[in-house]
Write a protein that holds these residues in place. Structure first.
Motif, PDB file in Angstrom:
ATOM      1  N   SER A  76       0.825  -1.214   0.000  1.00 44.18           N
ATOM      2  CA  SER A  76       0.000   0.000   0.000  1.00 44.18           C
ATOM      3  C   SER A  76       0.858   1.262   0.000  1.00 44.18           C
ATOM      4  O   SER A  76       0.510   2.255  -0.628  1.00 44.18           O
ATOM      5  N   GLU A  77       2.017   1.201   0.669  1.00 45.32           N
ATOM      6  CA  GLU A  77       2.918   2.364   0.676  1.00 45.32           C
ATOM      7  C   GLU A  77       3.459   2.652  -0.725  1.00 45.32           C
ATOM      8  O   GLU A  77       3.517   3.804  -1.154  1.00 45.32           O
ATOM      9  N   ASP A  78       3.860   1.594  -1.429  1.00 41.45           N
ATOM     10  CA  ASP A  78       4.372   1.784  -2.784  1.00 41.45           C
ATOM     11  C   ASP A  78       3.265   2.177  -3.757  1.00 41.45           C
ATOM     12  O   ASP A  78       3.518   2.893  -4.727  1.00 41.45           O
ATOM     13  N   ALA A  79       2.047   1.730  -3.520  1.00 40.90           N
ATOM     14  CA  ALA A  79       0.927   2.157  -4.363  1.00 40.90           C
ATOM     15  C   ALA A  79       0.715   3.664  -4.228  1.00 40.90           C
ATOM     16  O   ALA A  79       0.487   4.361  -5.226  1.00 40.90           O
ATOM     17  N   ILE A  80       0.810   4.174  -3.010  1.00 40.25           N
ATOM     18  CA  ILE A  80       0.680   5.622  -2.792  1.00 40.25           C
ATOM     19  C   ILE A  80       1.811   6.357  -3.498  1.00 40.25           C
ATOM     20  O   ILE A  80       1.585   7.362  -4.185  1.00 40.25           O
ATOM     21  N   ARG A  81       3.033   5.841  -3.347  1.00 43.26           N
ATOM     22  CA  ARG A  81       4.190   6.473  -4.002  1.00 43.26           C
ATOM     23  C   ARG A  81       4.037   6.453  -5.522  1.00 43.26           C
ATOM     24  O   ARG A  81       4.331   7.435  -6.201  1.00 43.26           O
ATOM     25  N   GLY A  82       3.585   5.340  -6.066  1.00 43.62           N
ATOM     26  CA  GLY A  82       3.372   5.229  -7.510  1.00 43.62           C
ATOM     27  C   GLY A  82       2.320   6.192  -8.017  1.00 43.62           C
ATOM     28  O   GLY A  82       2.480   6.809  -9.076  1.00 43.62           O
ATOM     29  N   LYS A  83       1.244   6.358  -7.267  1.00 44.37           N
ATOM     30  CA  LYS A  83       0.197   7.315  -7.659  1.00 44.37           C
ATOM     31  C   LYS A  83       0.733   8.740  -7.643  1.00 44.37           C
ATOM     32  O   LYS A  83       0.393   9.550  -8.505  1.00 44.37           O
ATOM     33  N   GLU A  84       1.566   9.051  -6.665  1.00 46.25           N
ATOM     34  CA  GLU A  84       2.184  10.386  -6.612  1.00 46.25           C
ATOM     35  C   GLU A  84       3.075  10.612  -7.826  1.00 46.25           C
ATOM     36  O   GLU A  84       3.050  11.689  -8.431  1.00 46.25           O
ATOM     37  N   LEU A  85       3.855   9.621  -8.194  1.00 48.08           N
ATOM     38  CA  LEU A  85       4.708   9.745  -9.371  1.00 48.08           C
ATOM     39  C   LEU A  85       3.883   9.926 -10.636  1.00 48.08           C
ATOM     40  O   LEU A  85       4.215  10.727 -11.503  1.00 48.08           O
ATOM     41  N   LYS A  86       2.795   9.168 -10.735  1.00 47.56           N
ATOM     42  CA  LYS A  86       1.935   9.244 -11.913  1.00 47.56           C
ATOM     43  C   LYS A  86       1.333  10.631 -12.075  1.00 47.56           C
ATOM     44  O   LYS A  86       1.139  11.113 -13.190  1.00 47.56           O
ATOM     45  N   GLU A  87       1.030  11.291 -10.969  1.00 49.88           N
ATOM     46  CA  GLU A  87       0.402  12.601 -11.019  1.00 49.88           C
ATOM     47  C   GLU A  87       1.376  13.725 -11.353  1.00 49.88           C
ATOM     48  O   GLU A  87       0.958  14.828 -11.681  1.00 49.88           O
TER      49      GLU A  87
END
Length: 124
Positions: A76-87
């Motif tokens: 879940s932590e990496d999913a949050i980080r990935g979403k931040e990168l995507k944005e």
């Protein structure tokens, strides 16, 4: 086993492409678009699978402009980080991966595959 190669965008930015080559002459090419987790082991395994069917597969690291060498897991932590990168508006490399990949492969058509529940698109 595939390899990471360096490619150059039209503005001079360098980024990685994971390249999985077929044995013999390729049937065609596939540009494999990463999930929000980067070009991780899962994306590499998908590239390898398609290459085993005779395709030359390139998976560009779309987040390299913001943060090179991103390989997140599915926590879940990496999913949050990935979403931040995507944005991040600087994250995606538009149009460059297909140009470089097509030149390297010396093929005239390729298939664009991504994991966003949208249909696969064939480009001629």
């Amino acid at each position: 086993m595939g390899e990471s190669i360096r490619a150059t965008a039209s503005d001079g930015h360098e980024f990685d492409i994971y390249l999985a080559q077929s044995k013999g002459s390729p049937r065609g090419g596939i540009v494999l678009i990463q999930e929000i987790f980067g070009v991780n082991n899962h994306i590499k395994s998908v590239a390898e699978k398609f290459s085993s069917y005779g395709y030359l597969v390139g998976a560009p690291s779309l987040f390299d402009r913001v943060k090179p060498y991103i390989q997140l897991d599915y926590s879940s932590e990496d999913a949050i980080r990935g979403k931040e990168l995507k944005e991040n508006p600087n994250a995606i490399l538009f149009g460059v991966s297909t140009k470089v990949f097509s030149c390297k492969a010396k093929i005239n058509s390729f298939i664009l595959i991504h994991f966003n529940k949208k249909p696969i698109k064939k480009v001629q």
